[in-house]
Design a protein around this motif. Structure first.
Motif, PDB file in Angstrom:
ATOM      1  N   ALA A 206      59.294  35.543  -4.394  1.00  0.00           N
ATOM      2  CA  ALA A 206      58.047  35.950  -3.756  1.00  0.00           C
ATOM      3  C   ALA A 206      57.113  36.631  -4.742  1.00  0.00           C
ATOM      4  O   ALA A 206      55.895  36.398  -4.741  1.00  0.00           O
ATOM      5  CB  ALA A 206      58.343  36.877  -2.580  1.00  0.00           C
ATOM      6  N   VAL A 207      57.668  37.480  -5.591  1.00  0.00           N
ATOM      7  CA  VAL A 207      56.847  38.164  -6.599  1.00  0.00           C
ATOM      8  C   VAL A 207      56.240  37.151  -7.572  1.00  0.00           C
ATOM      9  O   VAL A 207      55.047  37.213  -7.906  1.00  0.00           O
ATOM     10  CB  VAL A 207      57.689  39.213  -7.360  1.00  0.00           C
ATOM     11  N   ALA A 208      57.047  36.210  -8.026  1.00  0.00           N
ATOM     12  CA  ALA A 208      56.562  35.211  -8.983  1.00  0.00           C
ATOM     13  C   ALA A 208      55.441  34.365  -8.379  1.00  0.00           C
ATOM     14  O   ALA A 208      54.410  34.119  -9.024  1.00  0.00           O
ATOM     15  CB  ALA A 208      57.721  34.317  -9.424  1.00  0.00           C
ATOM     16  N   VAL A 209      55.616  33.914  -7.143  1.00  0.00           N
ATOM     17  CA  VAL A 209      54.598  33.089  -6.482  1.00  0.00           C
ATOM     18  C   VAL A 209      53.324  33.899  -6.246  1.00  0.00           C
ATOM     19  O   VAL A 209      52.206  33.401  -6.421  1.00  0.00           O
ATOM     20  CB  VAL A 209      55.144  32.518  -5.162  1.00  0.00           C
ATOM     21  N   THR A 210      53.475  35.170  -5.872  1.00  0.00           N
ATOM     22  CA  THR A 210      52.308  36.019  -5.623  1.00  0.00           C
ATOM     23  C   THR A 210      51.498  36.241  -6.901  1.00  0.00           C
ATOM     24  O   THR A 210      50.264  36.159  -6.895  1.00  0.00           O
ATOM     25  CB  THR A 210      52.754  37.373  -5.047  1.00  0.00           C
ATOM     26  N   LEU A 211      52.190  36.522  -7.999  1.00  0.00           N
ATOM     27  CA  LEU A 211      51.502  36.701  -9.279  1.00  0.00           C
ATOM     28  C   LEU A 211      50.751  35.431  -9.670  1.00  0.00           C
ATOM     29  O   LEU A 211      49.623  35.491 -10.182  1.00  0.00           O
ATOM     30  CB  LEU A 211      52.505  37.087 -10.358  1.00  0.00           C
ATOM     31  N   MET A 212      51.379  34.287  -9.427  1.00  0.00           N
ATOM     32  CA  MET A 212      50.713  33.024  -9.717  1.00  0.00           C
ATOM     33  C   MET A 212      49.455  32.872  -8.859  1.00  0.00           C
ATOM     34  O   MET A 212      48.401  32.436  -9.340  1.00  0.00           O
ATOM     35  CB  MET A 212      51.677  31.866  -9.455  1.00  0.00           C
ATOM     36  N   GLY A 213      49.542  33.244  -7.582  1.00  0.00           N
ATOM     37  CA  GLY A 213      48.397  33.124  -6.689  1.00  0.00           C
ATOM     38  C   GLY A 213      47.212  33.966  -7.137  1.00  0.00           C
ATOM     39  O   GLY A 213      46.070  33.489  -7.196  1.00  0.00           O
ATOM     40  N   TRP A 214      47.470  35.211  -7.491  1.00  0.00           N
ATOM     41  CA  TRP A 214      46.378  36.091  -7.912  1.00  0.00           C
ATOM     42  C   TRP A 214      45.827  35.696  -9.272  1.00  0.00           C
ATOM     43  O   TRP A 214      44.627  35.854  -9.534  1.00  0.00           O
ATOM     44  CB  TRP A 214      46.849  37.541  -7.911  1.00  0.00           C
ATOM     45  N   THR A 215      46.679  35.161 -10.144  1.00  0.00           N
ATOM     46  CA  THR A 215      46.187  34.660 -11.425  1.00  0.00           C
ATOM     47  C   THR A 215      45.240  33.490 -11.217  1.00  0.00           C
ATOM     48  O   THR A 215      44.161  33.413 -11.821  1.00  0.00           O
ATOM     49  CB  THR A 215      47.363  34.226 -12.327  1.00  0.00           C
ATOM     50  N   GLY A 216      45.634  32.579 -10.329  1.00  0.00           N
ATOM     51  CA  GLY A 216      44.766  31.446 -10.022  1.00  0.00           C
ATOM     52  C   GLY A 216      43.484  31.862  -9.340  1.00  0.00           C
ATOM     53  O   GLY A 216      42.418  31.263  -9.565  1.00  0.00           O
ATOM     54  N   ALA A 217      43.560  32.914  -8.500  1.00  0.00           N
ATOM     55  CA  ALA A 217      42.369  33.382  -7.783  1.00  0.00           C
ATOM     56  C   ALA A 217      41.313  33.926  -8.732  1.00  0.00           C
ATOM     57  O   ALA A 217      40.110  33.868  -8.432  1.00  0.00           O
ATOM     58  CB  ALA A 217      42.768  34.452  -6.770  1.00  0.00           C
ATOM     59  N   VAL A 218      41.738  34.462  -9.872  1.00  0.00           N
ATOM     60  CA  VAL A 218      40.779  34.965 -10.862  1.00  0.00           C
ATOM     61  C   VAL A 218      39.850  33.838 -11.320  1.00  0.00           C
ATOM     62  O   VAL A 218      38.638  34.038 -11.514  1.00  0.00           O
ATOM     63  CB  VAL A 218      41.527  35.565 -12.079  1.00  0.00           C
ATOM     64  N   PHE A 219      40.392  32.648 -11.464  1.00  0.00           N
ATOM     65  CA  PHE A 219      39.602  31.513 -11.933  1.00  0.00           C
ATOM     66  C   PHE A 219      38.945  30.747 -10.782  1.00  0.00           C
ATOM     67  O   PHE A 219      37.853  30.197 -10.941  1.00  0.00           O
ATOM     68  CB  PHE A 219      40.497  30.562 -12.733  1.00  0.00           C
ATOM     69  N   GLN A 220      39.619  30.715  -9.624  1.00  0.00           N
ATOM     70  CA  GLN A 220      39.094  29.943  -8.497  1.00  0.00           C
ATOM     71  C   GLN A 220      38.030  30.712  -7.721  1.00  0.00           C
ATOM     72  O   GLN A 220      37.163  30.104  -7.100  1.00  0.00           O
ATOM     73  CB  GLN A 220      40.244  29.545  -7.561  1.00  0.00           C
ATOM     74  N   GLY A 221      38.071  32.027  -7.747  1.00  0.00           N
ATOM     75  CA  GLY A 221      37.090  32.818  -7.026  1.00  0.00           C
ATOM     76  C   GLY A 221      37.654  33.399  -5.731  1.00  0.00           C
ATOM     77  O   GLY A 221      38.734  33.042  -5.277  1.00  0.00           O
ATOM     78  N   TRP A 222      36.897  34.340  -5.155  1.00  0.00           N
ATOM     79  CA  TRP A 222      37.298  35.080  -3.951  1.00  0.00           C
ATOM     80  C   TRP A 222      36.311  34.835  -2.827  1.00  0.00           C
ATOM     81  O   TRP A 222      35.098  34.783  -3.036  1.00  0.00           O
ATOM     82  CB  TRP A 222      37.397  36.575  -4.260  1.00  0.00           C
ATOM     83  N   GLN A 223      36.852  34.676  -1.621  1.00  0.00           N
ATOM     84  CA  GLN A 223      36.017  34.526  -0.424  1.00  0.00           C
ATOM     85  C   GLN A 223      36.621  35.384   0.679  1.00  0.00           C
ATOM     86  O   GLN A 223      37.788  35.214   1.031  1.00  0.00           O
ATOM     87  CB  GLN A 223      35.977  33.057   0.010  1.00  0.00           C
ATOM     88  N   ARG A 224      35.841  36.305   1.210  1.00  0.00           N
ATOM     89  CA  ARG A 224      36.367  37.239   2.203  1.00  0.00           C
ATOM     90  C   ARG A 224      36.775  36.503   3.479  1.00  0.00           C
ATOM     91  O   ARG A 224      35.960  35.801   4.074  1.00  0.00           O
ATOM     92  CB  ARG A 224      35.333  38.311   2.531  1.00  0.00           C
ATOM     93  N   PRO A 225      38.032  36.657   3.916  1.00  0.00           N
ATOM     94  CA  PRO A 225      38.468  35.979   5.146  1.00  0.00           C
ATOM     95  C   PRO A 225      37.980  36.709   6.393  1.00  0.00           C
ATOM     96  O   PRO A 225      37.848  37.945   6.394  1.00  0.00           O
ATOM     97  CB  PRO A 225      39.996  36.035   5.049  1.00  0.00           C
ATOM     98  N   ASP A 226      37.725  35.951   7.465  1.00  0.00           N
ATOM     99  CA  ASP A 226      37.394  36.591   8.734  1.00  0.00           C
ATOM    100  C   ASP A 226      38.688  36.958   9.464  1.00  0.00           C
ATOM    101  O   ASP A 226      39.796  36.741   8.944  1.00  0.00           O
ATOM    102  CB  ASP A 226      36.496  35.693   9.596  1.00  0.00           C
TER     103      ASP A 226
END
Length: 292
Positions: A186-206
Motif C-alpha cells: 500500500a505504501v509503495a502504490v501510494t508513493l507511486m500515485g503521488w509521484t505521478g500526480a506531481v506530473f499529471q496535475g491536481w483537481q479538487r474532488p467534490d
C-alpha cells in the motif's frame, strides 16, 4: 468443526475477489472525472491509514523481518505498483468485464509459475489445460482483428506483475504478519500515485467523488489483507482458481454501474479460460485422492 487450510484459503480468495472488484468499480467510476494518479494517491492514503491502524492493533510492527523476507516484501510491493499502473490505465479505457476476463488467466499462470519457480509438479494434463487457457485469452483479446483493443495488452502486463506479486509471498516465514506485507504494498502504490500526480496535475474532488475514493480505499484494505492471507493458506493450485469469482462480480457490476456487457467472443474466451482453470482444480483433487 475446525476449517481446513484449503477451505480457509478458498474463502479468503473469494472475499478478496469481491473486495477488489468493488474497489475497481469505484476507481473506474471516479477516474472518469478525476486524474488517475491523484485518485491512486488519495485512495492509497486511506489504505495506508487503515492498514497502519491494523498493524498497531495487532502488534505487527514488533516483527522484524530478516533480510530475505524484507527482500520478498519489497519485490511484492514493486510488482504491485507495476500491476496497479497497468491495470488502472487499462480499466480507465476498457469495460470492466472485458478486463476481468483477461485476468481470469491468473490462476493458470500462477500454477505454471509455481511449477517453474518452486518445482511444483503439474503433469501433462494440467499443462495442456494451461495452454488451452492461454488460447482462451487470445480469443478474448483477438489480436490482428477489428475487435482487438490495444489496451488489453496493459491488462496482460498487469497479469504478469500479479503472478510475480502472488508467488513472492509463498517463501515468507509463517510468522510474518499479513498486515505488514499488505502495508508495504500500500505504501509503495501510494508513493507511486503521488509521484505521478506531481506530473499529471491536481483537481479538487467534490463530495461524491471523495466518497467513491473512500469506498475504493476501504475495499482495497479488505482486498489486500484477504489476498495475502489466501495465498498463505492451502495449496496455490487449489486456492488460485477461485479468482474466477471476480468475473461474476465484474459482469454484474459492469452492467449495473456502467451499462456494459461483454461481447460474444469475450464470453467464449472467458469460458475457455475458466473451463481450463476448473479442469486444473479437478485434476488436483484427483491427484490428492490417488495419494490418500
Amino acid at each position: 468443526m475446525p476449517i481446513s487450510d484449503n477451505l480457509r484459503g478458498i474463502l479468503l480468495m473469494c472475499a478478496s475477489m469481491a473486495a477488489f472488484t468493488i474497489n475497481d468499480t469505484f476507481m473506474k467510476s471516479v477516474t472518469q472525472t478525476q486524474p488517475l494518479f491523484q485518485t491512486i494517491g488519495l485512495r492509497g492514503l486511506i489504505a495506508v491509514a487503515g492498514l497502519t491502524i491494523l498493524c498497531l492493533a495487532t502488534g505487527a510492527f514488533r516483527f522484524r523481518p530478516n533480510r530475505r523476507d524484507a527482500g520478498l516484501i519489497l519485490l511484492r510491493s514493486l510488482a504491485d505498483v507495476a500491476a496497479t499502473v497497468f491495470f488502472l490505465e487499462a480499466l480507465l479505457r476498457m469495460p470492466l468485464a472485458n478486463l476481468s476476463a483477461i485476468l481470469q488467466a491468473l490462476p493458470l499462470l500462477i500454477t505454471l509459475g509455481a511449477a517453474l519457480v518452486y518445482g511444483d509438479r503439474i503433469g501433462w494434463r494440467r499443462m495442456t489445460a494451461i495452454l488451452v487457457g492461454l488460447a482462451g485469452v487470445l480469443i478474448i483479446i483477438r489480436p490482428g482483428t477489428e475487435g482487438f483493443d490495444r489496451w488489453s495488452l496493459l491488462g496482460l502486463a498487469s497479469v504478469a506483475c500479479v503472478v510475480v506479486r502472488d508467488l513472492s509471498v509463498r517463501p515468507l516465514q509463517g510468522q510474518v504478519p499479513s498486515t505488514l506485507v499488505a502495508l508495504g504494498a500500500a505504501v509503495a502504490v501510494t508513493l507511486m500515485g503521488w509521484t505521478g500526480a506531481v506530473f499529471q496535475g491536481w483537481q479538487r474532488p467534490d463530495a461524491w467523488e471523495a466518497a467513491r475514493v473512500l469506498g475504493a480505499g476501504l475495499f482495497l484494505i479488505v482486498g489486500y489483507l484477504t489476498s495475502v492471507s489466501a495465498m498463505r493458506h492451502g495449496d496455490i493450485g487449489l486456492v488460485a482458481p477461485f479468482r474466477y469469482t471476480s468475473l461474476l462480480w465484474a459482469i454484474v457490476l459492469g452492467f449495473v454501474v456502467f451499462g456494459d456487457l461483454p461481447d460474444v467472443w469475450t464470453v467464449v474466451g472467458a469460458a475457455v479460460v475458466v473451463g481450463a482453470g476448473l479442469f486444473t482444480l479437478w485434476r488436483e483433487r484427483q491427484i490428492r485422492c490417488a495419494k490418500s
